[in-house]
Write a protein that holds these residues in place. Structure first.
Motif, PDB file in Angstrom:
ATOM      1  N   TRP A  50      39.336  42.199  -2.020  1.00 32.80           N
ATOM      2  CA  TRP A  50      38.827  42.932  -3.188  1.00 32.80           C
ATOM      3  C   TRP A  50      39.150  44.425  -3.073  1.00 32.80           C
ATOM      4  CZ3 TRP A  50      35.577  47.074  -3.641  1.00 32.80           C
ATOM      5  CH2 TRP A  50      35.189  47.391  -4.941  1.00 32.80           C
ATOM      6  N   VAL A 190      34.838  41.373 -12.358  1.00 31.32           N
ATOM      7  CA  VAL A 190      35.893  40.396 -12.638  1.00 31.32           C
ATOM      8  C   VAL A 190      36.848  40.304 -11.458  1.00 31.32           C
ATOM      9  CG1 VAL A 190      37.890  39.897 -14.099  1.00 31.32           C
ATOM     10  CG2 VAL A 190      35.744  40.643 -15.137  1.00 31.32           C
ATOM     11  N   LEU A 191      37.204  41.439 -10.886  1.00 36.98           N
ATOM     12  CA  LEU A 191      38.091  41.445  -9.725  1.00 36.98           C
ATOM     13  C   LEU A 191      37.438  40.762  -8.531  1.00 36.98           C
ATOM     14  CD1 LEU A 191      39.624  45.040  -9.900  1.00 36.98           C
ATOM     15  CD2 LEU A 191      40.817  42.876 -10.236  1.00 36.98           C
ATOM     16  N   SER A 194      37.613  37.057  -9.077  1.00 34.85           N
ATOM     17  CA  SER A 194      38.996  36.631  -8.869  1.00 34.85           C
ATOM     18  C   SER A 194      39.316  36.555  -7.376  1.00 34.85           C
ATOM     19  CB  SER A 194      39.962  37.617  -9.550  1.00 34.85           C
ATOM     20  OG  SER A 194      39.722  37.674 -10.945  1.00 34.85           O
ATOM     21  N   THR A 195      38.781  37.506  -6.611  1.00 34.04           N
ATOM     22  CA  THR A 195      39.001  37.505  -5.176  1.00 34.04           C
ATOM     23  C   THR A 195      38.326  36.312  -4.518  1.00 34.04           C
ATOM     24  OG1 THR A 195      39.070  39.934  -5.207  1.00 34.04           O
ATOM     25  CG2 THR A 195      38.787  38.871  -3.066  1.00 34.04           C
ATOM     26  N   LEU A 197      37.794  33.420  -5.892  1.00 33.05           N
ATOM     27  CA  LEU A 197      38.613  32.250  -6.231  1.00 33.05           C
ATOM     28  C   LEU A 197      39.882  32.210  -5.383  1.00 33.05           C
ATOM     29  CD1 LEU A 197      38.256  32.251 -10.136  1.00 33.05           C
ATOM     30  CD2 LEU A 197      37.117  30.748  -8.489  1.00 33.05           C
ATOM     31  N   LEU A 198      40.498  33.374  -5.184  1.00 35.37           N
ATOM     32  CA  LEU A 198      41.718  33.439  -4.384  1.00 35.37           C
ATOM     33  C   LEU A 198      41.431  33.045  -2.935  1.00 35.37           C
ATOM     34  CD1 LEU A 198      44.690  34.178  -3.982  1.00 35.37           C
ATOM     35  CD2 LEU A 198      43.993  36.554  -3.650  1.00 35.37           C
TER      36      LEU A 198
END
Length: 210
Positions: A50, A190-191, A194-195, A197-198
């Motif tokens: 992140w 949001v980031l 996303s992190t 999920l990654l």
């Protein structure tokens, strides 16, 4: 007084401090295989991913372009020459880069050499051996960086620059008259998702490979 450190950056700083402390204590105590050590390692990897993204999309003082400067400017700063900066000073920026780099290497080497992955089949015994060695030699370097960081905080406190308070409330004295580019907290959230999920995808791929 201006807002120098946005809320996401401040939260990152304190969470990283907590997780790094847990990792070092559990690692030095010989509990490297304990759930606390492994969970902290996965969490700090997520946090670091992140931070790397936030280093390009965050507020002005959180961006790498704001505090990563040429070696010449770092030398000038240590020599007491005038160097312009808004967030981290050149020495602090170098500390951030070293800390993130070492923590990333430590987290990845730990993940790849733990029982979560069959690294010998995936990477070969030679590379796995180097990763295990890397995981053993980085903690002393991290301990040294943490010690230097705490020492710098004490020195700057003595000079009348309360760095800890600034990292809590975000405010700091500044002679810079230009408004700083602030962050979007929704974008930070949001980031972060996303992190997560990654990181989950990377973990799943490792399990599938195993």
């Amino acid at each position: 007084m201006i807002i120098k450190w946005d809320l996401p950056t401040r939260l990152y700083h304190w969470i990283q401090a907590l997780l790094t402390t847990l990792l070092l204590i559990s690692g030095y105590s010989g509990d490297g295989s304990a759930i606390v050590h492994q969970a902290s390692g996965v969490l700090i990897l997520l946090l670091l991913l992140w931070r790397v993204i936030w280093g390009f999309a965050g507020s002005q003082t959180a961006r790498f372009t704001d505090f990563l400067v040429p070696p010449r400017q770092i030398i000038h700063y240590f020599r007491g020459l005038t160097v312009n900066f808004t967030g981290h000073n050149p020495a602090g920026g170098l500390m951030v880069l070293l800390m993130i780099s070492l923590l990333l290497l430590q987290a990845m080497s730990g993940l790849l050499t733990s029982e979560l992955s069959d690294s010998e089949s995936l990477l070969g015994r030679g590379i796995t051996g180097w990763l295990e060695l890397l995981h053993e030699v980085i903690p002393p370097a991290l301990t040294g960086l943490v010690t230097m960081h705490l020492t710098a905080i004490i020195i700057y406190k003595y000079k009348g620059q309360p760095l800890v308070r600034a990292m809590i409330n975000g405010y700091a004295d500044s002679t810079d008259k230009q408004p700083l580019l602030q962050s979007n907290r929704r974008a930070a959230f949001v980031l972060f998702i996303s992190t997560v999920l990654l990181t989950s995808l990377i973990t799943v791929l490792i399990f599938l490979t195993y």
